[in-house]
Enzyme design. Sequence first.
Site, PDB file in Angstrom:
ATOM      1  N   LYS A  48       0.955  -1.172   0.078  1.00  0.00           N
ATOM      2  CA  LYS A  48      -0.072   0.085  -0.082  1.00  0.00           C
ATOM      3  C   LYS A  48       1.057   1.199  -0.039  1.00  0.00           C
ATOM      4  CE  LYS A  48       0.960   1.180   4.604  1.00  0.00           C
ATOM      5  NZ  LYS A  48       1.417   2.343   4.985  1.00  0.00           N
ATOM      6  N   GLY A 100       9.068  -0.432   5.837  1.00  0.00           N
ATOM      7  CA  GLY A 100       9.173   0.564   5.109  1.00  0.00           C
ATOM      8  C   GLY A 100       8.095   1.275   4.706  1.00  0.00           C
ATOM      9  N   GLY A 145       3.462  -1.567   4.180  1.00  0.00           N
ATOM     10  CA  GLY A 145       2.547  -2.217   4.916  1.00  0.00           C
ATOM     11  C   GLY A 145       2.699  -3.784   4.925  1.00  0.00           C
ATOM     12  N   ASP A 180      -3.429  -1.274  10.170  1.00  0.00           N
ATOM     13  CA  ASP A 180      -3.528  -1.316   8.962  1.00  0.00           C
ATOM     14  C   ASP A 180      -4.331  -2.513   8.401  1.00  0.00           C
ATOM     15  OD1 ASP A 180      -2.519   0.917   8.251  1.00  0.00           O
ATOM     16  OD2 ASP A 180      -0.581   0.170   7.614  1.00  0.00           O
TER      17      ASP A 180
HETATM   18  C1  LIG Z   1       1.205   4.676  10.109  1.00  0.00           C
HETATM   19  C2  LIG Z   1       0.544   3.591   9.023  1.00  0.00           C
HETATM   20  C3  LIG Z   1      -0.288   4.350   8.318  1.00  0.00           C
HETATM   21  O1  LIG Z   1      -0.458   3.272   7.344  1.00  0.00           O
HETATM   22  O2  LIG Z   1       1.613   2.783   8.572  1.00  0.00           O
HETATM   23  P1  LIG Z   1       2.931   2.188   8.445  1.00  0.00           P
HETATM   24  O3  LIG Z   1       3.984   3.298   8.192  1.00  0.00           O
HETATM   25  O4  LIG Z   1       3.119   1.418   9.784  1.00  0.00           O
HETATM   26  O5  LIG Z   1       3.020   0.923   7.601  1.00  0.00           O
HETATM   27  C4  LIG Z   1      -0.389   2.545   9.964  1.00  0.00           C
HETATM   28  O6  LIG Z   1      -1.620   3.355  10.424  1.00  0.00           O
HETATM   29  C5  LIG Z   1       0.125   1.823  11.044  1.00  0.00           C
HETATM   30  O7  LIG Z   1      -0.507   0.520  11.047  1.00  0.00           O
HETATM   31  P2  LIG Z   1      -0.141  -0.790  11.622  1.00  0.00           P
HETATM   32  O8  LIG Z   1       1.535  -1.103  11.409  1.00  0.00           O
HETATM   33  O9  LIG Z   1      -0.776  -1.910  11.323  1.00  0.00           O
HETATM   34  O10 LIG Z   1      -0.038  -0.470  13.270  1.00  0.00           O
HETATM   35  P3  LIG Z   1      -0.029  -1.175  14.456  1.00  0.00           P
HETATM   36  O11 LIG Z   1       0.977  -2.456  14.477  1.00  0.00           O
HETATM   37  O12 LIG Z   1      -1.485  -1.341  14.893  1.00  0.00           O
HETATM   38  O13 LIG Z   1       0.660  -0.448  15.748  1.00  0.00           O
HETATM   39  C6  LIG Z   1       2.351   0.121  15.492  1.00  0.00           C
HETATM   40  C7  LIG Z   1       2.466   1.233  16.449  1.00  0.00           C
HETATM   41  O14 LIG Z   1       2.029   2.362  15.935  1.00  0.00           O
HETATM   42  C8  LIG Z   1       0.958   2.939  16.844  1.00  0.00           C
HETATM   43  N1  LIG Z   1      -0.085   3.649  16.003  1.00  0.00           N
HETATM   44  C9  LIG Z   1      -0.560   2.728  15.206  1.00  0.00           C
HETATM   45  C10 LIG Z   1      -1.720   3.335  14.335  1.00  0.00           C
HETATM   46  C11 LIG Z   1      -2.284   4.491  14.740  1.00  0.00           C
HETATM   47  N2  LIG Z   1      -3.105   4.955  14.135  1.00  0.00           N
HETATM   48  N3  LIG Z   1      -1.750   4.997  15.903  1.00  0.00           N
HETATM   49  C12 LIG Z   1      -0.714   4.759  16.554  1.00  0.00           C
HETATM   50  O15 LIG Z   1      -0.197   5.355  17.339  1.00  0.00           O
HETATM   51  C13 LIG Z   1       0.712   1.812  17.956  1.00  0.00           C
HETATM   52  O16 LIG Z   1       0.549   2.559  19.099  1.00  0.00           O
HETATM   53  C14 LIG Z   1       1.666   1.006  17.702  1.00  0.00           C
HETATM   54  O17 LIG Z   1       2.911   1.657  18.681  1.00  0.00           O
HETATM   55  N1  LIG Z   2       5.401 -11.324   7.828  1.00  0.00           N
HETATM   56  C1  LIG Z   2       5.919 -10.271   8.174  1.00  0.00           C
HETATM   57  N2  LIG Z   2       6.431  -9.275   7.364  1.00  0.00           N
HETATM   58  C2  LIG Z   2       6.986  -8.295   7.701  1.00  0.00           C
HETATM   59  N3  LIG Z   2       7.232  -7.790   8.978  1.00  0.00           N
HETATM   60  C3  LIG Z   2       6.810  -8.771   9.621  1.00  0.00           C
HETATM   61  C4  LIG Z   2       6.253  -9.891   9.485  1.00  0.00           C
HETATM   62  N4  LIG Z   2       5.643 -10.335  10.653  1.00  0.00           N
HETATM   63  C5  LIG Z   2       6.064  -9.396  11.895  1.00  0.00           C
HETATM   64  N5  LIG Z   2       6.734  -8.534  11.123  1.00  0.00           N
HETATM   65  C6  LIG Z   2       7.279  -7.299  11.910  1.00  0.00           C
HETATM   66  O1  LIG Z   2       6.400  -6.180  11.776  1.00  0.00           O
HETATM   67  C7  LIG Z   2       7.501  -4.955  11.525  1.00  0.00           C
HETATM   68  C8  LIG Z   2       6.699  -3.935  10.476  1.00  0.00           C
HETATM   69  O2  LIG Z   2       6.918  -4.581   9.320  1.00  0.00           O
HETATM   70  P1  LIG Z   2       5.946  -3.913   8.011  1.00  0.00           P
HETATM   71  O3  LIG Z   2       4.426  -4.214   7.985  1.00  0.00           O
HETATM   72  O4  LIG Z   2       6.819  -4.544   6.775  1.00  0.00           O
HETATM   73  O5  LIG Z   2       6.483  -2.415   8.250  1.00  0.00           O
HETATM   74  P2  LIG Z   2       5.570  -1.218   7.719  1.00  0.00           P
HETATM   75  O6  LIG Z   2       4.204  -1.205   8.758  1.00  0.00           O
HETATM   76  O7  LIG Z   2       6.387  -0.087   8.098  1.00  0.00           O
HETATM   77  O8  LIG Z   2       5.075  -1.172   6.430  1.00  0.00           O
HETATM   78  C9  LIG Z   2       8.694  -5.652  10.980  1.00  0.00           C
HETATM   79  O9  LIG Z   2       9.633  -4.877  11.504  1.00  0.00           O
HETATM   80  C10 LIG Z   2       8.810  -6.987  11.770  1.00  0.00           C
HETATM   81  O10 LIG Z   2       9.526  -7.010  12.873  1.00  0.00           O
END
Ligand SMILES: C[C@@](CO)(OP(=O)(O)O)[C@H](O)COP(=O)(O)OP(=O)(O)OC[C@H]1O[C@@H](n2ccc(N)nc2=O)[C@H](O)[C@@H]1O
Ligand SMILES: Nc1ncnc2c1ncn2[C@@H]1O[C@H](COP(=O)(O)OP(=O)(O)O)[C@@H](O)[C@H]1O
Length: 285
Positions: free
Chosen positions: A14, A100, A103, A139
Amino acid sequence: MYTHSEFSLIAPAKLNLFLHINGRRDDGYHELETLFTFLNYGDELHFKLSTDTHISISGDTNGIALTDNLIYKAALLLQTHCKVDMGAKINLTKRLPMGGGVGGGSSDAASTLLALNTLWNTALSLDELADLGLKLGADVPVFIKGKSAIAHGIGEQLEYLELPPKWYCVVFPNQHVSTAQIFTHPDLKRDTPKLSGDWQQQILTNDCEPLVKKLCPEVEKTLQWLLKYAPSKMTGTGSCCFVEFASQVQAQDVLANLPHTWQGFIASSVSTSPAHTELAAIIDK
Ligand SMILES: C[C@@](CO)(OP(=O)(O)O)[C@H](O)COP(=O)(O)OP(=O)(O)OC[C@H]1O[C@@H](n2ccc(N)nc2=O)[C@H](O)[C@@H]1O
Ligand SMILES: Nc1ncnc2c1ncn2[C@@H]1O[C@H](COP(=O)(O)OP(=O)(O)O)[C@@H](O)[C@H]1O
């Protein structure tokens, strides 16, 4: 009833085309407004039914312990929730950079829930799967629903919209950014007002970008380098950065000139997740 015993499914990337942070809830999660689009590029998962309850993962596990892998967590959650007496052998081909912002982990979890719901004939609705998925990450629901959307709340309230297809060059500056680190940082901008009126007429940014640029100079460099080609943006909490084009050749040109220290890929955006398109074709077979 689905009767085949194995198939492969993509777990697409994504991009967050913008990401506004409107506030912080008492539980630490942040209220967001973010535009999700799916790319025609991602990890590849192969699922094979087991007659015992064992769940295994082979392939590119990249040092993640089995019980920490979001694929395993998703499989176990569905198995427990639906009291399934079967298991699965899952093979992962990892293409998406971890940490990265594209997602990968959440998408792997969502594709696992979608695939095993078919393979195990558990027949949960997408709403039920999204509720389960939310336990694994904020996410996950958008990947389960599989439609480009503006997400509200913590990312789980989805307002679907059609976006015109575009080509992207996505660059991973070889630095992993921890989502938790960004969301707990005191300097994160958390006070962007909620969107009102036509969002397409407004300035749409990524509120995590200034902080991540400060913490990771390589992200700043990547955004600067990409600016030679088009307006550059960061996705999610980083570290991947991207530029958008109307045609594949323009995206390919950026990739061809990418400095060797970084990695990248090009992909087109799709309004329906390719996981859903593939799964529909598998079920129809
Ligand atoms: C910020 C976003 C935007 O797409 O993306 P990524 O950069 O990680 O991909 C997401 O909402 C990330 O979603 P996801 O990676 O599933 O988050 P989670 O595992 O639920 O949470 C990871 C960490 O981010 C914080 N978190 C997450 C989502 C949110 N709306 N507020 C937060 O403060 C949580 O408290 C947790 O410490
Ligand atoms: N199948 C998986 N693929 C990627 N990361 C994973 C997986 N299972 C657990 N993780 C953990 O989730 C963290 C976030 O991964 P990722 O979803 O790739 O990052 P982001 O949310 O920044 O796109 C990784 O650093 C890893 O420790």
